[in-house]
Scaffold this motif. Structure first.
Motif, PDB file in Angstrom:
ATOM      1  N   ARG A  39      28.945  -2.359 -32.531  1.00  0.00           N
ATOM      2  CA  ARG A  39      28.037  -3.015 -33.458  1.00  0.00           C
ATOM      3  C   ARG A  39      26.635  -3.074 -32.855  1.00  0.00           C
ATOM      4  O   ARG A  39      26.478  -3.407 -31.683  1.00  0.00           O
ATOM      5  CB  ARG A  39      28.533  -4.439 -33.736  1.00  0.00           C
ATOM      6  CG  ARG A  39      27.679  -5.199 -34.745  1.00  0.00           C
ATOM      7  CD  ARG A  39      28.283  -6.553 -35.006  1.00  0.00           C
ATOM      8  NE  ARG A  39      27.467  -7.309 -35.943  1.00  0.00           N
ATOM      9  CZ  ARG A  39      27.758  -8.533 -36.368  1.00  0.00           C
ATOM     10  NH1 ARG A  39      28.854  -9.122 -35.932  1.00  0.00           N
ATOM     11  NH2 ARG A  39      26.971  -9.157 -37.215  1.00  0.00           N
ATOM     12  N   GLU A  81      22.169  -7.663 -31.514  1.00  0.00           N
ATOM     13  CA  GLU A  81      21.265  -8.609 -32.149  1.00  0.00           C
ATOM     14  C   GLU A  81      20.252  -9.109 -31.118  1.00  0.00           C
ATOM     15  O   GLU A  81      20.400  -8.889 -29.914  1.00  0.00           O
ATOM     16  CB  GLU A  81      22.054  -9.800 -32.714  1.00  0.00           C
ATOM     17  CG  GLU A  81      23.061  -9.429 -33.792  1.00  0.00           C
ATOM     18  CD  GLU A  81      22.426  -9.051 -35.123  1.00  0.00           C
ATOM     19  OE1 GLU A  81      21.169  -9.104 -35.215  1.00  0.00           O
ATOM     20  OE2 GLU A  81      23.162  -8.715 -36.049  1.00  0.00           O
ATOM     21  N   ARG A 133      17.406 -15.419 -37.735  1.00  0.00           N
ATOM     22  CA  ARG A 133      17.538 -13.975 -37.955  1.00  0.00           C
ATOM     23  C   ARG A 133      17.294 -13.610 -39.412  1.00  0.00           C
ATOM     24  O   ARG A 133      16.700 -12.565 -39.709  1.00  0.00           O
ATOM     25  CB  ARG A 133      18.933 -13.529 -37.517  1.00  0.00           C
ATOM     26  CG  ARG A 133      19.144 -12.026 -37.507  1.00  0.00           C
ATOM     27  CD  ARG A 133      20.353 -11.651 -36.672  1.00  0.00           C
ATOM     28  NE  ARG A 133      21.569 -12.324 -37.062  1.00  0.00           N
ATOM     29  CZ  ARG A 133      22.249 -13.163 -36.289  1.00  0.00           C
ATOM     30  NH1 ARG A 133      21.817 -13.455 -35.081  1.00  0.00           N
ATOM     31  NH2 ARG A 133      23.361 -13.722 -36.721  1.00  0.00           N
ATOM     32  N   TYR A 151      13.774  -2.176 -32.289  1.00  0.00           N
ATOM     33  CA  TYR A 151      15.032  -1.964 -33.021  1.00  0.00           C
ATOM     34  C   TYR A 151      15.261  -0.485 -33.299  1.00  0.00           C
ATOM     35  O   TYR A 151      14.345   0.228 -33.716  1.00  0.00           O
ATOM     36  CB  TYR A 151      14.999  -2.712 -34.357  1.00  0.00           C
ATOM     37  CG  TYR A 151      16.271  -2.549 -35.168  1.00  0.00           C
ATOM     38  CD1 TYR A 151      17.367  -3.364 -34.934  1.00  0.00           C
ATOM     39  CD2 TYR A 151      16.366  -1.560 -36.150  1.00  0.00           C
ATOM     40  CE1 TYR A 151      18.537  -3.211 -35.658  1.00  0.00           C
ATOM     41  CE2 TYR A 151      17.527  -1.401 -36.877  1.00  0.00           C
ATOM     42  CZ  TYR A 151      18.616  -2.222 -36.630  1.00  0.00           C
ATOM     43  OH  TYR A 151      19.768  -2.060 -37.346  1.00  0.00           O
ATOM     44  N   GLY A 171      20.537  -1.033 -32.242  1.00  0.00           N
ATOM     45  CA  GLY A 171      20.170  -2.412 -32.521  1.00  0.00           C
ATOM     46  C   GLY A 171      18.942  -2.826 -31.732  1.00  0.00           C
ATOM     47  O   GLY A 171      18.110  -1.997 -31.358  1.00  0.00           O
ATOM     48  N   TRP A 172      18.818  -4.127 -31.474  1.00  0.00           N
ATOM     49  CA  TRP A 172      17.671  -4.662 -30.757  1.00  0.00           C
ATOM     50  C   TRP A 172      17.861  -4.514 -29.255  1.00  0.00           C
ATOM     51  O   TRP A 172      18.936  -4.771 -28.729  1.00  0.00           O
ATOM     52  CB  TRP A 172      17.483  -6.139 -31.097  1.00  0.00           C
ATOM     53  CG  TRP A 172      16.997  -6.373 -32.482  1.00  0.00           C
ATOM     54  CD1 TRP A 172      17.734  -6.768 -33.572  1.00  0.00           C
ATOM     55  CD2 TRP A 172      15.649  -6.218 -32.957  1.00  0.00           C
ATOM     56  NE1 TRP A 172      16.935  -6.873 -34.680  1.00  0.00           N
ATOM     57  CE2 TRP A 172      15.652  -6.544 -34.335  1.00  0.00           C
ATOM     58  CE3 TRP A 172      14.455  -5.845 -32.347  1.00  0.00           C
ATOM     59  CZ2 TRP A 172      14.498  -6.498 -35.106  1.00  0.00           C
ATOM     60  CZ3 TRP A 172      13.304  -5.800 -33.120  1.00  0.00           C
ATOM     61  CH2 TRP A 172      13.326  -6.132 -34.477  1.00  0.00           C
TER      62      TRP A 172
END
Length: 250
Positions: free
Chosen positions: A53, A56, A65, A95, A100-101
């Motif tokens: 995933r 975040e 968020r 990002y 992701g981040w």
């Protein structure tokens, strides 16, 4: 030999010759019942691994968020040490869809307002507003160091006097980035228009650190300000995410 005994001897000899005494193991035996199990095939391929995933932003909770625009690809996260602390840590994140981040800077030490943070900022409360705000306009007394943001060089970016700890304020506005709190985006940071009214404060910037707390702004050392100006990309719709740690985790 009596007749009955002779007959029995003849019958038994016939049975032995025809194989009825034990089950036959020859070709004439009844075929085994066909198996209902499928024939074994080649080993199945292993199940594909689940894709990780995308990461975040660390320390950022679901409510915070949700305020980050979907198109944003750069976030400057300012995490205060506590609700009433004037010290904070700043990290720039980028990002990527598959990753992701992820951080693109080292943690930078910074100052925020003298009395810490607030969810309801007002003029002269000496607190920095908590929230997610766009950052897209820059300026300063010194020339543009090469930023992609619109940059307004002007002698009006001057500061004199001393700060809360008696430190000199000169040079604090050599470089600034306007935080879109109660201001008109797309204009110079010097623009004093306050859409929410004067009572809600304004002029909240990221600027050069003078070695002490600010009135509402976030301040970084001069070299970190230059790094930030060179890194920010308006095409990535950058934002600042700022507040004390417990507020950001909401």
């Amino acid at each position: 030999m009596p007749l009955r005994a002779a007959l029995l001897t003849t019958v038994c000899a016939g049975l032995l010759l025809t194989g009825c005494a034990e089950p036959s193991t020859g070709p004439a035996a009844r075929p085994a019942k066909a198996s209902t199990e499928p024939a074994p095939g080649p080993p199945a391929d292993p199940a594909p691994a689940t894709a990780p995933r995308p990461a975040e932003l660390p320390g950022i909770g679901p409510l915070t968020r949700a305020r980050i625009p979907a198109a944003t690809r750069q976030a400057l996260v300012v995490t205060g040490e506590g609700p009433d602390s004037s010290r904070s840590t700043v990290v720039l994140y980028a990002y990527e869809p598959t990753r992701g981040w992820h951080s693109v800077s080292e943690p930078w030490q910074a100052h925020n307002a003298l009395r810490g943070w607030t969810d309801d900022h007002h003029a002269d409360d000496l607190r920095t507003p908590i929230g997610v705000f766009r950052i897209g306009d820059a300026g300063g007394r010194l020339p543009d160091p090469g930023t992609r943001l619109p940059y307004d060089q002007d002698e009006e970016f001057n500061m004199s006097g001393t700060g809360f700890l008696g430190e000199p304020l000169e040079g604090s506005f050599d470089h600034v980035v306007a935080i879109d709190y109660n201001r008109v985006p797309g204009t110079t940071p010097l623009n004093k228009t306050r859409p929410l009214g004067l009572a809600k404060g304004g002029g909240v910037w990221i600027h050069v650190d003078h070695g002490g707390p600010t009135r509402a702004c976030v301040s970084l050392p001069l070299e970190r300000m230059r790094e930030l100006l060179l890194a920010l990309d308006p095409a990535k719709e950058p934002v600042i995410v700022m507040g004390h740690a417990a507020a950001l985790a909401r």
